[in-house]
Design an enzyme around this catalytic site. Sequence first.
Site, PDB file in Angstrom:
ATOM      1  N   ASP A  27     -13.628  45.887  14.057  1.00  0.00           N
ATOM      2  CA  ASP A  27     -14.665  45.319  14.937  1.00  0.00           C
ATOM      3  C   ASP A  27     -15.998  45.034  14.275  1.00  0.00           C
ATOM      4  O   ASP A  27     -16.577  45.918  13.640  1.00  0.00           O
ATOM      5  CB  ASP A  27     -15.056  46.361  16.010  1.00  0.00           C
ATOM      6  CG  ASP A  27     -14.120  46.409  17.174  1.00  0.00           C
ATOM      7  OD1 ASP A  27     -13.375  45.471  17.372  1.00  0.00           O
ATOM      8  OD2 ASP A  27     -14.165  47.430  17.882  1.00  0.00           O
ATOM      9  N   GLU A  80     -19.427  43.978  16.354  1.00  0.00           N
ATOM     10  CA  GLU A  80     -20.029  43.659  17.648  1.00  0.00           C
ATOM     11  C   GLU A  80     -21.539  43.575  17.454  1.00  0.00           C
ATOM     12  O   GLU A  80     -22.131  44.415  16.762  1.00  0.00           O
ATOM     13  CB  GLU A  80     -19.700  44.727  18.710  1.00  0.00           C
ATOM     14  CG  GLU A  80     -18.225  44.854  19.003  1.00  0.00           C
ATOM     15  CD  GLU A  80     -17.943  45.750  20.200  1.00  0.00           C
ATOM     16  OE1 GLU A  80     -18.859  45.996  21.002  1.00  0.00           O
ATOM     17  OE2 GLU A  80     -16.801  46.206  20.324  1.00  0.00           O
ATOM     18  N   GLU A  95      -7.412  47.819  15.320  1.00  0.00           N
ATOM     19  CA  GLU A  95      -8.548  46.931  15.597  1.00  0.00           C
ATOM     20  C   GLU A  95      -9.621  47.136  14.526  1.00  0.00           C
ATOM     21  O   GLU A  95      -9.836  48.260  14.058  1.00  0.00           O
ATOM     22  CB  GLU A  95      -9.114  47.256  16.987  1.00  0.00           C
ATOM     23  CG  GLU A  95     -10.219  46.352  17.455  1.00  0.00           C
ATOM     24  CD  GLU A  95     -10.619  46.628  18.912  1.00  0.00           C
ATOM     25  OE1 GLU A  95     -11.713  46.197  19.298  1.00  0.00           O
ATOM     26  OE2 GLU A  95      -9.854  47.291  19.646  1.00  0.00           O
TER      27      GLU A  95
END
Length: 270
Positions: free
Chosen positions: A84, A86, A82
């Site tokens: 990311d 955010e 993953e």
Amino acid sequence: MTASSANFLNDVDITWGDGRGKILNNGQFLTLSLDKASGSGFQSKNQYVFGKFDMQLKLVPGNSAGTVTTFYMKSPGSTWDEIDFEFLGNLSGDPYILHTNVFSQGKGNKEQQFYLWFDPTADFHTYSILWNPQRIIFSVDGTPIREFKNMESKGVTFPKGQPMRLYSSLWNADDWATRGGLVKTDWSQAPFTASYRNFNADGCVWSNGASSCTSTSPSLVSGKNGWFSQELDSTAQQKLQWVQKNYMIYNYCTDFKRFPQGLPAECNTS
């Protein structure tokens, strides 16, 4: 090998939110919204192994405390990879926090957090993930903010074998998002809306167990698709250092309390 200048109708599926995610303007524009009942999200139709991925986002304006907007890549399964972005909402006038992380083989704990040098709610800005066999580079409006290098030679796992989709979501995380959960979502401000445009995926599409890229693809190493071997030149390194000096607010590689047995291996070799 694909380079698509996106049309959301062709490139993504809205996967949850019961109508709260909307594709508008013949696929040129997408919005996600959040209310007390539900958030919303979408994912790319394609899976990729390596590429450069850009999305223009305009974040939830005003009092966005408790909300999280995401733009990330992820593979399925219990030992997932993953990458990311955010965006942690905040009270009106307080800055958003941009939270980044990298997972490999289901293990993350590689957080770096930043303030932005502009108001991300006032206009669209471009958030980019470059992922090649040597490195992952997170960029904002073309300025690199983070580089995660492949250090498998030091025993550090690196995302490279698992195809990933791109995902985005807007959801309520007021148990942790703003000041560690002290500030709750003000539902009188709902619905909260984040806007998207100009999704661009220039990458190796994974389909039926094979990649669309081969080692003989000349576009991988030359021209505008040189992302496959791209690294940070001296100008980009200076920009990265500028961001990390002035806007980084958390770095797991300097959190000695969190790692009393010693920092992760990649922290000692940057």
